[in-house]
Design a protein around this motif. Structure first.
Motif, mmCIF file in Angstrom:
data_model
loop_
_atom_site.group_PDB
_atom_site.id
_atom_site.type_symbol
_atom_site.label_atom_id
_atom_site.label_comp_id
_atom_site.label_asym_id
_atom_site.label_seq_id
_atom_site.Cartn_x
_atom_site.Cartn_y
_atom_site.Cartn_z
ATOM 1 N N ASP A 123 -80.829 -16.804 11.012
ATOM 2 C CA ASP A 123 -80.690 -17.837 10.327
ATOM 3 C C ASP A 123 -82.339 -18.419 10.185
ATOM 4 O O ASP A 123 -83.032 -17.726 10.693
ATOM 5 C CB ASP A 123 -79.682 -18.611 10.588
ATOM 6 N N THR A 125 -83.140 -21.048 11.692
ATOM 7 C CA THR A 125 -83.297 -21.979 12.672
ATOM 8 C C THR A 125 -84.830 -21.746 13.739
ATOM 9 O O THR A 125 -85.064 -22.624 14.699
ATOM 10 C CB THR A 125 -82.349 -22.072 13.752
ATOM 11 N N ARG A 126 -85.411 -20.751 13.366
ATOM 12 C CA ARG A 126 -86.781 -20.430 14.011
ATOM 13 C C ARG A 126 -87.314 -19.242 13.055
ATOM 14 O O ARG A 126 -86.722 -18.725 12.207
ATOM 15 C CB ARG A 126 -86.729 -19.879 15.130
ATOM 16 N N ASN A 159 -90.827 -16.691 20.856
ATOM 17 C CA ASN A 159 -90.933 -18.371 20.155
ATOM 18 C C ASN A 159 -90.931 -19.289 21.033
ATOM 19 O O ASN A 159 -90.796 -20.270 20.879
ATOM 20 C CB ASN A 159 -89.626 -18.501 19.148
ATOM 21 N N GLY A 197 -84.170 -13.244 10.330
ATOM 22 C CA GLY A 197 -83.523 -14.397 9.607
ATOM 23 C C GLY A 197 -82.337 -14.202 8.779
ATOM 24 O O GLY A 197 -81.901 -15.150 7.764
ATOM 25 N N PRO A 221 -81.928 -21.935 23.040
ATOM 26 C CA PRO A 221 -82.377 -22.383 21.879
ATOM 27 C C PRO A 221 -81.198 -22.013 20.698
ATOM 28 O O PRO A 221 -80.467 -20.868 20.874
ATOM 29 C CB PRO A 221 -83.468 -21.709 21.549
ATOM 30 N N ALA A 222 -81.006 -22.743 19.575
ATOM 31 C CA ALA A 222 -80.225 -22.484 18.575
ATOM 32 C C ALA A 222 -80.139 -21.259 18.058
ATOM 33 O O ALA A 222 -79.296 -20.628 17.773
ATOM 34 C CB ALA A 222 -80.224 -23.487 17.463
ATOM 35 N N TRP A 223 -81.308 -20.424 17.919
ATOM 36 C CA TRP A 223 -81.369 -19.557 17.205
ATOM 37 C C TRP A 223 -80.840 -18.349 17.911
ATOM 38 O O TRP A 223 -80.131 -17.495 17.462
ATOM 39 C CB TRP A 223 -83.013 -19.129 16.844
ATOM 40 N N ASN A 226 -76.805 -18.686 17.958
ATOM 41 C CA ASN A 226 -76.530 -18.281 16.591
ATOM 42 C C ASN A 226 -76.344 -16.845 16.509
ATOM 43 O O ASN A 226 -75.309 -16.355 16.074
ATOM 44 C CB ASN A 226 -77.282 -18.815 15.400
#
Length: 264
Positions: A123, A125-126, A159, A197, A221-223, A226
């Motif tokens: 997605d 988020t990064r 990241n 993504g 991290p959210a990425w 997810n």
């Protein structure tokens, strides 16, 4: 040193510890038995399983044979399972999770598979990895600049903020990382298709028919969280767990009980 010979003649070094059903652990980028999370995890798991850790090709005490292809790493796992002589439980972390998934999908005798935070970007988020990500790493390595390749991997692949990456160059483990930096493209081969993504493709891991467990840390991290959850969505038979208080550098003592429960 215990070794097996892979299909292309490469020597793969491994360690066996514990007693019980066979469990094979797969390391992520630049990690190996002497430098990574799976050796301490093996110690946590040894009271219930016969645990096998190994040096992926090009690392530690294992050899390497050119040219590289992703299939060679799957053949390495196949050689280990043949040596073990029975179906195995399989666990992989980070990019090693993607390798473990590819091995299980290829039809190797895997009873169950568990993975911790494969680095999939599903997605916004990064930022996604650059289009020339692998080519850039290969160029830096060809120029004899392993440190630059690692910094690029940490910034564009993992990241991490630039100040954090700069601090890493001052740590004692930096020289050890540079010695295995040439294997960064090996990891990229298993993950870059899933770092743009977009949601993970339906059907990509249909061969992973055995029960699967995807695990994330609540402080990661959210990425990457997810991506781990999206993996559970597309696997044929998967459950998902979150480890409270854990990051991508997961503590073996927190992870082991979850793995023991799943592999029981």
């Amino acid at each position: 040193m215990n070794t097996v010979i892979s299909r292309d003649g490469t020597t793969i070094a491994y360690t066996r510890t514990g007693q019980g059903p066979a469990l094979l652990l797969v390391d992520g980028a630049m990690c190996y038995r002497a430098s990574g999370p799976n050796t301490p995890l093996a110690q946590e798991m040894a009271d219930t399983h016969t645990v096998y850790t190994y040096d992926r090709r090009g690392r530690g005490e294992s050899g390497d044979t050119t040219p590289f292809a992703p299939e060679r790493e799957i053949e390495d796992i196949a050689a280990l399972i043949e040596m073990i002589g029975e179906p195995v439980f399989l666990y992989g972390i980070s990019s090693g999770a993607a390798l473990a998934l590819a091995a299980a999908a290829s039809g190797l005798p895997v009873s169950k598979i568990a993975v911790y935070e494969p680095p999939f970007i599903v997605d916004g988020t990064r930022p996604p990895i650059p289009a020339d990500y692998t080519a850039s790493i290969e160029t830096m390595l060809a120029q004899g600049r392993p440190g630059a390749a690692i910094r690029y991997f940490m910034r564009r692949g993992v990241n991490l903020p630039a100040p954090v990456v700069a601090m890493m160059t001052l740590m004692p483990g930096w020289s050890a990382m540079k010695k295995v930096a040439r294997t960064l493209p090996y990891d990229a081969a298993f993950v870059t298709d899933f770092e743009h993504g977009r949601p993970l493709p339906e059907g990509r891991w249909d061969g992973v028919k055995m029960p699967a467990l995807t695990i994330e840390g609540s402080k990661s991290p959210a990425w990457i969280r997810n991506g781990t959850r999206d993996l559970a969505r597309v696997l044929p038979d998967a459950e998902h767990r979150t480890l409270d208080g854990q990051t991508h550098i997961v503590k073996p003592a927190a992870l082991a009980p979850v793995l023991k429960g799943f592999f029981r």
